[in-house]
Write a protein that holds these residues in place. Structure first.
Motif, PDB file in Angstrom:
ATOM      1  N   THR A  41      33.199  40.445 -47.122  1.00  0.00           N
ATOM      2  CA  THR A  41      31.968  39.843 -47.151  1.00  0.00           C
ATOM      3  C   THR A  41      30.681  40.749 -47.255  1.00  0.00           C
ATOM      4  O   THR A  41      31.287  42.185 -47.224  1.00  0.00           O
ATOM      5  N   GLY A  42      28.913  40.273 -46.707  1.00  0.00           N
ATOM      6  CA  GLY A  42      27.789  41.163 -47.172  1.00  0.00           C
ATOM      7  C   GLY A  42      27.602  40.951 -48.817  1.00  0.00           C
ATOM      8  O   GLY A  42      28.028  40.720 -49.661  1.00  0.00           O
ATOM      9  N   VAL A  43      26.572  41.812 -48.670  1.00  0.00           N
ATOM     10  CA  VAL A  43      25.983  42.052 -50.480  1.00  0.00           C
ATOM     11  C   VAL A  43      26.644  41.500 -51.319  1.00  0.00           C
ATOM     12  O   VAL A  43      26.500  41.541 -52.398  1.00  0.00           O
ATOM     13  N   THR A  44      27.740  43.027 -51.157  1.00  0.00           N
ATOM     14  CA  THR A  44      28.301  43.741 -52.311  1.00  0.00           C
ATOM     15  C   THR A  44      29.167  42.700 -53.147  1.00  0.00           C
ATOM     16  O   THR A  44      29.333  42.869 -54.844  1.00  0.00           O
ATOM     17  N   LEU A  71      38.341  39.802 -43.566  1.00  0.00           N
ATOM     18  CA  LEU A  71      38.308  41.457 -43.358  1.00  0.00           C
ATOM     19  C   LEU A  71      37.303  41.150 -41.622  1.00  0.00           C
ATOM     20  O   LEU A  71      38.883  41.859 -40.873  1.00  0.00           O
ATOM     21  N   ASP A  72      36.900  40.942 -41.679  1.00  0.00           N
ATOM     22  CA  ASP A  72      35.663  40.866 -40.189  1.00  0.00           C
ATOM     23  C   ASP A  72      35.202  39.905 -39.331  1.00  0.00           C
ATOM     24  O   ASP A  72      35.228  39.051 -40.572  1.00  0.00           O
ATOM     25  N   TYR A  85      30.039  35.399 -40.812  1.00  0.00           N
ATOM     26  CA  TYR A  85      30.840  35.252 -41.823  1.00  0.00           C
ATOM     27  C   TYR A  85      31.467  33.879 -42.767  1.00  0.00           C
ATOM     28  O   TYR A  85      32.224  34.082 -43.415  1.00  0.00           O
ATOM     29  N   GLY A 139      33.648  46.507 -48.705  1.00  0.00           N
ATOM     30  CA  GLY A 139      32.412  46.774 -49.896  1.00  0.00           C
ATOM     31  C   GLY A 139      33.037  48.317 -49.035  1.00  0.00           C
ATOM     32  O   GLY A 139      33.659  48.745 -48.249  1.00  0.00           O
ATOM     33  N   ILE A 140      31.738  49.289 -48.483  1.00  0.00           N
ATOM     34  CA  ILE A 140      31.268  49.970 -47.199  1.00  0.00           C
ATOM     35  C   ILE A 140      30.090  50.337 -46.703  1.00  0.00           C
ATOM     36  O   ILE A 140      29.215  49.598 -47.708  1.00  0.00           O
ATOM     37  N   GLY A 141      30.063  49.891 -45.870  1.00  0.00           N
ATOM     38  CA  GLY A 141      28.714  50.313 -44.697  1.00  0.00           C
ATOM     39  C   GLY A 141      28.587  52.261 -45.080  1.00  0.00           C
ATOM     40  O   GLY A 141      28.951  53.061 -45.358  1.00  0.00           O
ATOM     41  N   HIS A 145      32.263  52.957 -43.148  1.00  0.00           N
ATOM     42  CA  HIS A 145      32.922  51.861 -42.306  1.00  0.00           C
ATOM     43  C   HIS A 145      33.700  50.876 -43.621  1.00  0.00           C
ATOM     44  O   HIS A 145      33.141  51.097 -44.308  1.00  0.00           O
ATOM     45  N   GLY A 147      35.765  46.887 -44.169  1.00  0.00           N
ATOM     46  CA  GLY A 147      35.944  45.894 -42.602  1.00  0.00           C
ATOM     47  C   GLY A 147      34.325  46.687 -41.422  1.00  0.00           C
ATOM     48  O   GLY A 147      33.618  46.957 -42.062  1.00  0.00           O
ATOM     49  N   PHE A 148      35.123  46.939 -40.634  1.00  0.00           N
ATOM     50  CA  PHE A 148      34.060  46.965 -39.583  1.00  0.00           C
ATOM     51  C   PHE A 148      34.921  47.998 -38.752  1.00  0.00           C
ATOM     52  O   PHE A 148      35.202  48.536 -37.733  1.00  0.00           O
ATOM     53  N   THR A 168      25.314  50.841 -38.676  1.00  0.00           N
ATOM     54  CA  THR A 168      25.366  49.747 -39.059  1.00  0.00           C
ATOM     55  C   THR A 168      24.580  47.879 -38.287  1.00  0.00           C
ATOM     56  O   THR A 168      24.341  47.550 -38.951  1.00  0.00           O
ATOM     57  N   LYS A 209      23.721  53.614 -51.775  1.00  0.00           N
ATOM     58  CA  LYS A 209      25.018  53.883 -51.336  1.00  0.00           C
ATOM     59  C   LYS A 209      25.606  55.237 -52.361  1.00  0.00           C
ATOM     60  O   LYS A 209      27.718  55.215 -51.281  1.00  0.00           O
TER      61      LYS A 209
HETATM   62  C1  GLP Z   1      29.240  44.758 -43.173  1.00  0.00           C
HETATM   63  C2  GLP Z   1      31.025  44.505 -43.358  1.00  0.00           C
HETATM   64  C3  GLP Z   1      31.276  45.454 -44.247  1.00  0.00           C
HETATM   65  C4  GLP Z   1      31.223  46.190 -45.414  1.00  0.00           C
HETATM   66  C5  GLP Z   1      29.876  46.474 -45.273  1.00  0.00           C
HETATM   67  C6  GLP Z   1      28.415  47.027 -46.383  1.00  0.00           C
HETATM   68  O1  GLP Z   1      29.214  45.180 -42.285  1.00  0.00           O
HETATM   69  N1  GLP Z   1      31.284  44.313 -42.096  1.00  0.00           N
HETATM   70  O2  GLP Z   1      32.877  44.696 -44.614  1.00  0.00           O
HETATM   71  O3  GLP Z   1      31.174  46.278 -46.317  1.00  0.00           O
HETATM   72  O4  GLP Z   1      28.715  46.397 -43.793  1.00  0.00           O
HETATM   73  O5  GLP Z   1      27.756  45.617 -46.706  1.00  0.00           O
HETATM   74  P1  GLP Z   1      27.142  45.319 -47.564  1.00  0.00           P
HETATM   75  O6  GLP Z   1      27.789  44.980 -48.692  1.00  0.00           O
HETATM   76  O7  GLP Z   1      25.593  44.111 -46.802  1.00  0.00           O
HETATM   77  O8  GLP Z   1      25.864  46.514 -47.442  1.00  0.00           O
END
Ligand code: GLP
Length: 248
Positions: A41-44, A71-72, A85, A139-141, A145, A147-148, A168, A209
């Motif tokens: 999930t997330g914007v990515t 993932l989470d 999610y 994606g990546i936080g 991270h 996932g989480f 986060t 990022k």
């Molecule tokens: C979230 C999700 C991650 C995601 C990350 C990046 O918290 N749990 O799986 O990769 O943060 O989010 P975004 O794609 O919005 O930058």
């Protein structure tokens, strides 16, 4: 050596990733098998999902043979909440394709505390029973991270309840109308769960990022930046736009 592919922009990159997902689905279809996908999930990944919806509507890509594991999920979280999610996945993908509802798996944010551990073990078992994940997208936080799996996560960690990092929760504050409303916990697949996937694609877009992408790809492998564990796997590809790659 870590595979890193840089595209001029996220639209181009997202189409390439969607095409690879479609290849996995069609390849499995051709042999009468199920495609088992790990989703993020997330914007990515939003544009990847948009493209998959387009492939379904305009090019007849079917998801009837697709089984997904997300993932989470935040914990606690009601599935019908705007920030869940579950809501995200249905709005961005599942409501627009022909996937069977029974084939969709997303960590359950409504579990009683006592039931979480067993539920998590079962999530792992369900993935294993299907022969594992064919493809996991990530994606990546900004904490590094995946996932989480926040800093401190072990490389062999499984699906479990985790405490979210402060950064986060700050990054999620906008979705929740303030950081105080962001859950402090989440259920996430572990680093070990992710690693078992036959193919892993980590995507990142934008300058925001760039620093964490530099650490993930060039930094010392350490639990302080869980994404650095991906350096240990030979079936990982980082797919970046030029902005996310700008510090490399
Ligand atoms: C979230 C999700 C991650 C995601 C990350 C990046 O918290 N749990 O799986 O990769 O943060 O989010 P975004 O794609 O919005 O930058």
């Amino acid at each position: 050596k870590l595979a890193v592919t840089v595209y001029p922009d996220q639209q181009t990159a997202s189409k390439k990733v969607a095409a690879r997902i479609a290849d996995v689905i069609r390849g499995k279809q051709a042999s009468g098998e199920k495609a088992v996908l790990g989703l993020a999930t997330g914007v990515t990944p939003i544009r990847v999902y948009n493209e998959l919806v387009r492939l379904h509507k305009e090019e007849g890509l079917s998801f009837k043979n697709v089984i997904t594991f997300n993932l989470d999920e935040y914990y606690p979280m009601k599935p019908d909440a705007a920030q869940s999610y579950v809501t995200f996945m249905y709005e961005n993908l599942f409501s627009h394709i022909d996937i069977e509802k029974a084939n969709v798996h997303i960590p359950d944010g409504t579990l009683a505390a006592d039931d979480v551990a067993e539920w998590c073990l079962n999530y792992e078992k369900q993935i294993e029973a299907l022969g594992g994940l064919d493809l996991q997208i990530l994606g990546i936080g900004r904490t590094g991270h995946i996932g989480f799996n926040e800093p401190g996560s072990a490389p062999n960690s499984g699906t479990r309840l985790v405490t979210l990092d402060d950064l986060t929760r700050a990054d999620a504050a906008r979705d929740f109308g303030g950081k105080a409303n962001v859950p402090t916990k989440a259920i996430t697949m572990g680093v070990g769960t992710i690693f078992k996937a036959r193919e892993i694609i980590l995507m990142a877009w934008s300058k925001k990022k760039a620093p964490i992408i530099k650490k993930a790809i060039e930094g010392e492998i350490s639990g302080e930046v869980p994404a650095t564990y991906l350096q240990l796997s030979d079936n990982v590809e980082f797919v970046l736009d030029e902005d996310a790659a700008s510090d490399l």
